[in-house]
Design a protein around this motif. Structure first.
Motif, PDB file in Angstrom:
ATOM      1  N   ALA A 250     -42.556 -24.440  18.133  1.00 20.35           N
ATOM      2  CA  ALA A 250     -43.158 -24.114  19.318  1.00 20.35           C
ATOM      3  C   ALA A 250     -42.455 -24.533  20.498  1.00 20.35           C
ATOM      4  O   ALA A 250     -43.085 -25.060  21.482  1.00 20.35           O
ATOM      5  CB  ALA A 250     -44.747 -24.529  19.568  1.00 20.35           C
ATOM      6  N   ASP A 251     -40.929 -24.300  20.718  1.00 21.55           N
ATOM      7  CA  ASP A 251     -40.345 -24.755  21.816  1.00 21.55           C
ATOM      8  C   ASP A 251     -39.607 -23.158  22.260  1.00 21.55           C
ATOM      9  O   ASP A 251     -39.543 -22.248  21.363  1.00 21.55           O
ATOM     10  CB  ASP A 251     -39.517 -25.588  21.615  1.00 21.55           C
ATOM     11  N   ALA A 252     -38.969 -23.275  23.211  1.00 27.12           N
ATOM     12  CA  ALA A 252     -38.087 -22.139  23.644  1.00 27.12           C
ATOM     13  C   ALA A 252     -37.392 -21.395  22.783  1.00 27.12           C
ATOM     14  O   ALA A 252     -37.071 -20.329  22.332  1.00 27.12           O
ATOM     15  CB  ALA A 252     -37.619 -22.310  25.188  1.00 27.12           C
ATOM     16  N   ASP A 253     -36.568 -22.333  22.147  1.00 24.76           N
ATOM     17  CA  ASP A 253     -35.722 -21.824  21.142  1.00 24.76           C
ATOM     18  C   ASP A 253     -36.260 -21.138  19.970  1.00 24.76           C
ATOM     19  O   ASP A 253     -35.875 -20.039  19.294  1.00 24.76           O
ATOM     20  CB  ASP A 253     -34.444 -23.301  20.692  1.00 24.76           C
ATOM     21  N   GLY A 254     -37.235 -22.047  19.222  1.00 26.62           N
ATOM     22  CA  GLY A 254     -38.024 -21.411  18.448  1.00 26.62           C
ATOM     23  C   GLY A 254     -38.714 -19.903  18.709  1.00 26.62           C
ATOM     24  O   GLY A 254     -38.795 -19.299  18.019  1.00 26.62           O
ATOM     25  N   MET A 322     -38.527 -20.597  11.264  1.00 24.52           N
ATOM     26  CA  MET A 322     -37.554 -20.561  12.094  1.00 24.52           C
ATOM     27  C   MET A 322     -37.565 -21.887  12.855  1.00 24.52           C
ATOM     28  O   MET A 322     -38.501 -22.170  13.560  1.00 24.52           O
ATOM     29  CB  MET A 322     -37.614 -19.064  13.078  1.00 24.52           C
ATOM     30  N   ASP A 323     -36.396 -22.264  13.276  1.00 26.27           N
ATOM     31  CA  ASP A 323     -36.221 -23.574  13.983  1.00 26.27           C
ATOM     32  C   ASP A 323     -36.921 -24.518  13.358  1.00 26.27           C
ATOM     33  O   ASP A 323     -37.374 -25.369  14.034  1.00 26.27           O
ATOM     34  CB  ASP A 323     -36.620 -23.262  15.587  1.00 26.27           C
ATOM     35  N   ASN A 324     -37.196 -24.664  12.088  1.00 24.75           N
ATOM     36  CA  ASN A 324     -37.779 -25.555  11.250  1.00 24.75           C
ATOM     37  C   ASN A 324     -37.609 -25.182   9.683  1.00 24.75           C
ATOM     38  O   ASN A 324     -37.065 -24.102   9.493  1.00 24.75           O
ATOM     39  CB  ASN A 324     -39.327 -25.738  11.873  1.00 24.75           C
ATOM     40  N   ASP A 348     -32.727 -22.074  10.436  1.00 26.30           N
ATOM     41  CA  ASP A 348     -32.752 -23.617  11.057  1.00 26.30           C
ATOM     42  C   ASP A 348     -31.484 -24.031  11.475  1.00 26.30           C
ATOM     43  O   ASP A 348     -30.631 -23.547  10.917  1.00 26.30           O
ATOM     44  CB  ASP A 348     -33.533 -24.365  10.159  1.00 26.30           C
ATOM     45  N   HIS A 349     -31.444 -24.922  12.450  1.00 29.64           N
ATOM     46  CA  HIS A 349     -30.325 -25.584  12.805  1.00 29.64           C
ATOM     47  C   HIS A 349     -30.324 -26.908  12.985  1.00 29.64           C
ATOM     48  O   HIS A 349     -29.678 -27.810  13.606  1.00 29.64           O
ATOM     49  CB  HIS A 349     -29.670 -25.056  14.245  1.00 29.64           C
ATOM     50  N   HIS A 350     -31.714 -27.610  12.488  1.00 36.81           N
ATOM     51  CA  HIS A 350     -31.745 -29.065  12.288  1.00 36.81           C
ATOM     52  C   HIS A 350     -30.786 -29.389  11.044  1.00 36.81           C
ATOM     53  O   HIS A 350     -30.623 -28.377   9.846  1.00 36.81           O
ATOM     54  CB  HIS A 350     -33.358 -29.204  11.923  1.00 36.81           C
ATOM     55  N   ALA A 406     -31.943 -23.368  26.369  1.00 37.43           N
ATOM     56  CA  ALA A 406     -33.177 -24.270  26.116  1.00 37.43           C
ATOM     57  C   ALA A 406     -32.783 -25.518  25.141  1.00 37.43           C
ATOM     58  O   ALA A 406     -33.147 -26.445  25.512  1.00 37.43           O
ATOM     59  CB  ALA A 406     -34.155 -23.372  25.513  1.00 37.43           C
ATOM     60  N   ASP A 407     -31.918 -25.231  24.254  1.00 41.75           N
ATOM     61  CA  ASP A 407     -31.842 -26.445  23.248  1.00 41.75           C
ATOM     62  C   ASP A 407     -30.420 -26.979  23.657  1.00 41.75           C
ATOM     63  O   ASP A 407     -29.758 -27.806  22.747  1.00 41.75           O
ATOM     64  CB  ASP A 407     -31.511 -26.078  21.696  1.00 41.75           C
ATOM     65  N   ARG A 408     -30.024 -26.841  24.900  1.00 44.29           N
ATOM     66  CA  ARG A 408     -28.716 -27.742  25.306  1.00 44.29           C
ATOM     67  C   ARG A 408     -27.521 -27.464  24.499  1.00 44.29           C
ATOM     68  O   ARG A 408     -27.009 -28.340  24.129  1.00 44.29           O
ATOM     69  CB  ARG A 408     -28.934 -28.904  25.561  1.00 44.29           C
TER      70      ARG A 408
HETATM   71 MN    MN Z   1     -34.055 -25.366  18.071  1.00 46.20          MN
END
Ligand code: MN
Length: 614
Positions: A250-254, A322-324, A348-350, A406-408
Motif C-alpha cells: 500500500a505505497d505509491a510504488d505498489g 505486486m511490490d511484495n 517484486d523488487h524486494h 516514490a521508491d527513490r
Molecule cells: Mn516498492
C-alpha cells in the motif's frame, strides 16, 4: 449382384440437408393425392412418390422403401418406390450432422437454435434459472437453464465439465445468452477433442503481443521472458473466467504497479465480452499494509474465495502479488496457498529469497538478473500491463516515473522513463503524485480507493480535477510532514560509529504524532532525508525506534538488512525478532521487553557494515 444394398433410416432432427440423392430410405406413407403418395422419411422430412413411380398398393402408415430421385432447389423431394427382398439389405441410421457454433458467433444467430461445445467455468443458481458460464475456443458466455424457479438445472453438470448445449441464442441485458433446451456432458474421446480444441485456442489467444520494453534496459531485457510468461498467465485467467486477486504493497510504488495491471486487465475483460463492473469477482485489487503477503491477508482472501467457490461455483483465483511476495516473510502464506493449490505469481523488487520459488508459477524480480530495487514494482507493473493489453499504454506511460521517484530509485531506468514523459510529467510533478498517493492511501487504509486513485494518477480524463486533487493532497501531506519534523527533530540523538558512519536515533513512539500521517516508517524516512542533506557526502544511518519495532534507513553503508535480521534472530532467541525489507531500507520487530537489548545489538551489527566513500 454381390453388393448388399443399404437402406437408410433418417433420425429425428435430420433435415433435407441430411438426405443424399440416390440413397434408399425407409419411409412411412403419410397420405395420398391425385398425383401421388406422400412419404415421411422422419417426423419432419417428407417426399413425393409420383403415381408413375408407385409399384404397390399402400395404405396410410405403411412402411415403404423409397429411393431419392432428386432434391429440387425448392426443397421438394422426388421419390420412387424400391422393392428389395427381406434380408437382402442392411439398415443404417442417419444422425443429424451437428453444426457446432462458436460463442463469438452467437450475436449473429439471435433467435436461432445453436449447438455449442464448451467447458463450464461457473455455475450460478439464481432465484429463476441456473446460469452456466461456458467458455469455448472463441470466448465466454452464459447459458440459462430452467426447470423450476430457484432449482438447480442439470445437477449432474459440474464446473470443468465439457458440455454440448443445444438452445436458442438470445440477447439479455445487453449480453448474449443461450436458452438451454438440452445439455449433455461429453465423455471420453469426445470430451478430450473439445478440451484440446479449447485449450489450444486459449493458449494462442493468451500469448502476449510481440512488443519490447518502453526503454533501453539490460535488466528489463533479461526479465522480459519471465514478464511475458506472467502476462500470459494473467491473460489466460481472464480468458478462462478465473478470478484474479491482486495484492500489493500500500505505497505509491505498489499502487502504480497494481493500477497499471488493473487498467490493462479490466480493459482486456471488456474486450473479451465481460463486464467487470457487474462481475466484480473477476478482478479484485487489495492493498496490503506490510510489504509481504501476511497471514492475515491470505486468510481473508482464502475465506472469501472458498465461500464464493462454494456459493457461486467459481474457480479458485489466480493470486498476483505486486511490490511484495519475494521474501522469506511470505513463506507462511505460501504454505497456506499450497494447501489449496492456488496459482500464485509475483512481481517484486524486494530482495528475493529462493526458497519461495517452488510455490510460484512465475516470479519477476530484478535481482534475478543482476538488477536491484531501483527497477521498481511500478516500472515492472507498467511493462507487464502493456503485455496484457498494449492499447492502454498511453494512459499509464507516467506510472514508472511516479513509482521510481516514490521508491527513490537511483537506477538509470528511472531517467529513461522520465524522459518518455518529460513534457507532461516532469520529475517534480511525479514526486507530487507519489506523495499524494502515499497520503491518500494512508487514509484509505486497506481499501483500493479505485476512483480516487485514478484521479490522483490522472486516469479519469478529468485533468482539472486531477490537478486540484493532487495539489490539495500534497499541501496537506507536506503540512503534516512539516509538523511531524518540527516535533521530532529536537529529539534526534547522534553518534559516530567505528565504521565512520553517522548513526541517528529517534523515538517515533514518544516524540512523534501517532495514528496520523506520516506514519512511523515515513516519519523516520523524512528525518533521514533531513540528516542526509545536513551530512552531505557522508554515510548516514537513521533508526526510528518504536516500542517493539525499529525502522532502518541508510545511505552510503553496505547494509544487508534481511541478512542482519536473520543473524539477530539467531543470536537472540528470546527477543522474538522478525523483519526484513530492502537491503538498505527495512524494519525489524521484536518483543517490547527486549527493546534495549535488541537495539544495542542492532547498533553493534550496523557498526560492522563497511561504508561507501560518497
Ligand atoms: Mn516498492
Amino acid at each position: 449382384m454381390g453388393t448388399i444394398d443399404i437402406v437408410y433410416r433418417l433420425g429425428p432432427g435430420c433435415e433435407v440437408d441430411d438426405i443424399i440423392e440416390g440413397h434408399i430410405y425407409l419411409g412411412k406413407v403419410q397420405g395420398f393425392a391425385p398425383f401421388g403418395t406422400f412419404v415421411l422419411l422422419n417426423d419432419r422430412v417428407k417426399g413425393l412418390l409420383h403415381k408413375s413411380n408407385v409399384k404397390t398398393a399402400r395404405k396410410e402408415r405403411d412402411l415403404i422403401l423409397v429411393q431419392v430421385n432428386q432434391i429440387r432447389s425448392n426443397g421438394n423431394i422426388d421419390l420412387r418406390e424400391i422393392q428389395l427382398p427381406e434380408g437382402s439389405y442392411e439398415t443404417q441410421f442417419v444422425t443429424k450432422k451437428i453444426m457446432i457454433s462458436r460463442l463469438s458467433d452467437l450475436k449473429n444467430k439471435i433467435g436461432r437454435n445453436v449447438t455449442i461445445e464448451a467447458v463450464v467455468v461457473q455455475i450460478k443458481q439464481t432465484s429463476g434459472p441456473t446460469i452456466f458460464t461456458i467458455c469455448d475456443d472463441s470466448g465466454v458466455e452464459d447459458a440459462a437453464a430452467f426447470s423450476e424457479a430457484g432449482v438447480r438445472s442439470y445437477p449432474n453438470v459440474n464446473v470443468g465439465d465439457i458440455v454440448r448445449i443445444f438452445g436458442e441464442s438470445n440477447r439479455r441485458n445487453n449480453k448474449m445468452q443461450i436458452e438451454v433446451s438440452n445439455m449433455s456432458v461429453l465423455k471420453g474421446v469426445d470430451a478430450l477433442i473439445v478440451h484440446e480444441r479449447i485449450n489450444k485456442a486459449i493458449e494462442a489467444r493468451a500469448e502476449p503481443p510481440n512488443i519490447v520494453p518502453l526503454i533501453n534496459s539490460p535488466v528489463l531485457d533479461s526479465l522480459w521472458q519471465e514478464m511475458r510468461k506472467l502476462a500470459k498467465i494473467i491473460r489466460r485467467a481472464v480468458l478462462t473466467q478465473q478470478p484474479i486477486i491482486l495484492r500489493h504493497h500500500a505505497d505509491a510504488d505498489g499502487v502504480c504497479a497494481a493500477v497499471a495491471v488493473e487498467t490493462a486487465v479490466l480493459q482486456f475483460i471488456r474486450d473479451n465480452g465481460g463486464d467487470p463492473e457487474q462481475d466484480t469477482f473477476l478482478f479484485r485489487r487489495s492493498p496490503s499494509k506490510a510489504p509481504f503477503y501476511e497471514i492475515e491477508d491470505v486468510t481473508r482472501d482464502l475465506d472469501m474465495m472458498l465461500k464464493d467457490s462454494v456459493r457461486f461455483g467459481q474457480k479458485l483465483p489466480l493470486i498476483l502479488l505486486m511490490d511484495n511476495g519475494s521474501t522469506e516473510e511470505d513463506m507462511p502464506s505460501y504454505k497456506m496457498t499450497d494447501v489449496y493449490q492456488l496459482d500464485v505469481v509475483v512481481v517484486d523488487h524486494h530482495h528475493p529469497d529462493e526458497t519461495i520459488d517452488k510455490y510460484l508459477l512465475a516470479h519477476v524480480n530484478p535481482y534475478h538478473v543482476g538488477g536491484d530495487f531501483g527497477v521498481t514494482a511500478g516500472m515492472l507493473g507498467t511493462e507487464i500491463a502493456r503485455l496484457i493489453n498494449p492499447a492502454i499504454e498511453a494512459k499509464i506511460l507516467h506510472f514508472p516515473s511516479v513509482a521510481g521517484v516514490a521508491d527513490r530509485s537511483e537506477a538509470p531506468e528511472l531517467d529513461a522513463y522520465l524522459s518518455l514523459v518529460e513534457g507532461d510529467y516532469p520529475r517534480d510533478k511525479c514526486e507530487d503524485i507519489a506523495l499524494a498517493l502515499d497520503y491518500e492511501q494512508y487514509w484509505l487504509r486497506f481499501n483500493d480507493g479505485r476512483e480516487i486513485v485514478k484521479d490522483i494518477l490522472n486516469l479519469n480524463n478529468a485533468s482539472k480535477r486531477h490537478v486540484r486533487l493532487v495539489t490539495l493532497l500534497v499541501t496537506e501531506a507536506n503540512a503534516a510532514i512539516e509538523d511531524q519534523m518540527n516535533t521530532m527533530m529536537p529529539h534526534v540523538t547522534d553518534q559516530v560509529l567505528q565504521s565512520g558512519a553517522h548513526l541517528f536515533l529517534v523515538d517515533v513512539e514518544m516524540f512523534a504524532h501517532r495514528f496520523t500521517f506520516p506514519p512511523p516508517g515515513k516519519s523516520s524516512g523524512e528525518v533521514h532525508d533531513i540528516l542526509c542533506k545536513r551530512y552531505e557526502h557522508q554515510p548516514v544511518v537513521t533508526l526510528g525506534l518504536g516500542p517493539d519495532f525499529a525502522v532502518i534507513r541508510s545511505r552510503g553503508v553496505k547494509m544487508n538488512i534481511p541478512q542482519m535480521v536473520r543473524t539477530l534472530r539467531d543470536e537472540m532467541p528470546g527477543a522474538g525478532i522478525s523483519g526484513g525489507g530492502h537491503l538498505v531500507v527495512g524494519s525489524i520487530k521484536f518483543v517490547e521487553g527486549m527493546r534495549s537489548e535488541v537495539i544495542a545489538k542492532l547498533i553493534e551489527n550496523i557498526a560492522e557494515f563497511r561504508v561507501d566513500i560518497l
